[in-house]
Enzyme design. Structure first.
Site, mmCIF file in Angstrom:
data_model
loop_
_atom_site.group_PDB
_atom_site.id
_atom_site.type_symbol
_atom_site.label_atom_id
_atom_site.label_comp_id
_atom_site.label_asym_id
_atom_site.label_seq_id
_atom_site.Cartn_x
_atom_site.Cartn_y
_atom_site.Cartn_z
ATOM 1 N N ASP A 7 -53.064 -60.094 -1.993
ATOM 2 C CA ASP A 7 -52.039 -59.985 -0.954
ATOM 3 C C ASP A 7 -51.745 -61.407 -0.469
ATOM 4 O OD1 ASP A 7 -54.101 -60.655 0.796
ATOM 5 O OD2 ASP A 7 -53.882 -58.893 2.075
ATOM 6 N N HIS A 17 -75.896 -54.226 -13.201
ATOM 7 C CA HIS A 17 -76.423 -52.940 -12.729
ATOM 8 C C HIS A 17 -75.360 -51.905 -12.387
ATOM 9 C CE1 HIS A 17 -80.631 -54.653 -11.459
ATOM 10 N NE2 HIS A 17 -80.339 -54.897 -12.727
ATOM 11 N N CYS A 60 -57.970 -60.571 -1.097
ATOM 12 C CA CYS A 60 -57.250 -60.396 0.172
ATOM 13 C C CYS A 60 -57.918 -61.334 1.180
ATOM 14 C CB CYS A 60 -57.215 -58.934 0.619
ATOM 15 S SG CYS A 60 -58.783 -58.235 1.164
ATOM 16 N N THR A 70 -60.338 -60.828 3.469
ATOM 17 C CA THR A 70 -61.800 -60.670 3.497
ATOM 18 C C THR A 70 -62.381 -60.197 2.167
ATOM 19 O OG1 THR A 70 -61.501 -58.389 4.200
ATOM 20 C CG2 THR A 70 -61.796 -60.035 5.943
ATOM 21 N N HIS A 105 -79.542 -47.900 -15.581
ATOM 22 C CA HIS A 105 -78.349 -48.111 -14.748
ATOM 23 C C HIS A 105 -77.184 -47.225 -15.185
ATOM 24 C CE1 HIS A 105 -80.540 -51.293 -12.894
ATOM 25 N NE2 HIS A 105 -80.738 -51.872 -14.069
HETATM 26 C C1 RB5 Z 1 -54.206 -59.313 6.021
HETATM 27 O O1 RB5 Z 1 -53.934 -59.863 7.256
HETATM 28 C C2 RB5 Z 1 -55.656 -58.865 5.951
HETATM 29 O O2 RB5 Z 1 -55.852 -57.792 6.822
HETATM 30 C C3 RB5 Z 1 -56.006 -58.474 4.540
HETATM 31 O O3 RB5 Z 1 -55.779 -59.547 3.691
HETATM 32 C C4 RB5 Z 1 -57.444 -58.079 4.310
HETATM 33 O O4 RB5 Z 1 -58.330 -59.047 4.789
HETATM 34 C C5 RB5 Z 1 -57.834 -56.729 4.690
HETATM 35 O O5 RB5 Z 1 -58.955 -56.289 4.508
#
Ligand code: RB5
Length: 145
Positions: free
Chosen positions: A7, A97, A64, A66, A132
């Site tokens: 994203d 695994h 993304c 996180t 596994h």
């Molecule tokens: C986008 O702002 C953020 O929410 C997305 O990239 C991600 O971290 C969501 O888990």
């Protein structure tokens, strides 16, 4: 073939990883988003995971902010085992695994140098099978309920 998508929050890290993999000669399928314009990570997850489940891509990388939201979305796709990794140990063992087929990274969590090492570790490792396999089969069975 390695599919890669992100994203907007993962876009900069995705570009670093793409440059790294191209330099190594890895065949990649570059997917959205194509700039830093805000977009919705579940849609990217679905498009990239379709490449894996269809067999067009062997493995995939999703980025993304996180790594979490996009991994949650990816794990809703049948046949996908997506793992967020923040170090090389996790990247190695989720292949050995868990037979993870999608690596998820957080563009706002780790830097490009570490991310590229995690990617290299993930792509180099192979599923060990054995005991596994039974556990991965049990994960797959959860998709039916
Ligand atoms: C986008 O702002 C953020 O929410 C997305 O990239 C991600 O971290 C969501 O888990």
């Amino acid at each position: 073939m390695i599919a890669i998508g992100s994203d907007h929050a993962g876009f900069a890290l995705k570009q670093e990883i793409i440059a790294h993999l191209r330099e190594k000669g890895t065949e990649i399928l570059e997917m959205g988003c194509m700039d830093g314009t805000s977009c919705d990570y579940p849609q990217v997850a679905k498009q990239v995971c379709d490449e894996v489940t269809s067999g067009r891509a062997e493995l995939a990388i999703l980025v993304c902010g996180t790594g979490l939201g996009i991994s949650i979305a990816a794990n809703k796709c049948k046949g996908i085992r997506a793992a967020v990794c923040t170090d090389c140990y996790m990247a190695k063992y989720t292949r050995l695994h868990n037979d993870a087929n999608v690596l998820c990274l957080g563009g706002r969590v780790i830097g490009g140098g570490l991310a590229c090492e995690i990617v290299d570790t993930f792509l180099a490792a192979s599923f060990e099978g054995g005991r596994h396999q039974r556990r991965v089969d049990q994960i797959t069975a959860l998709e039916e309920n």
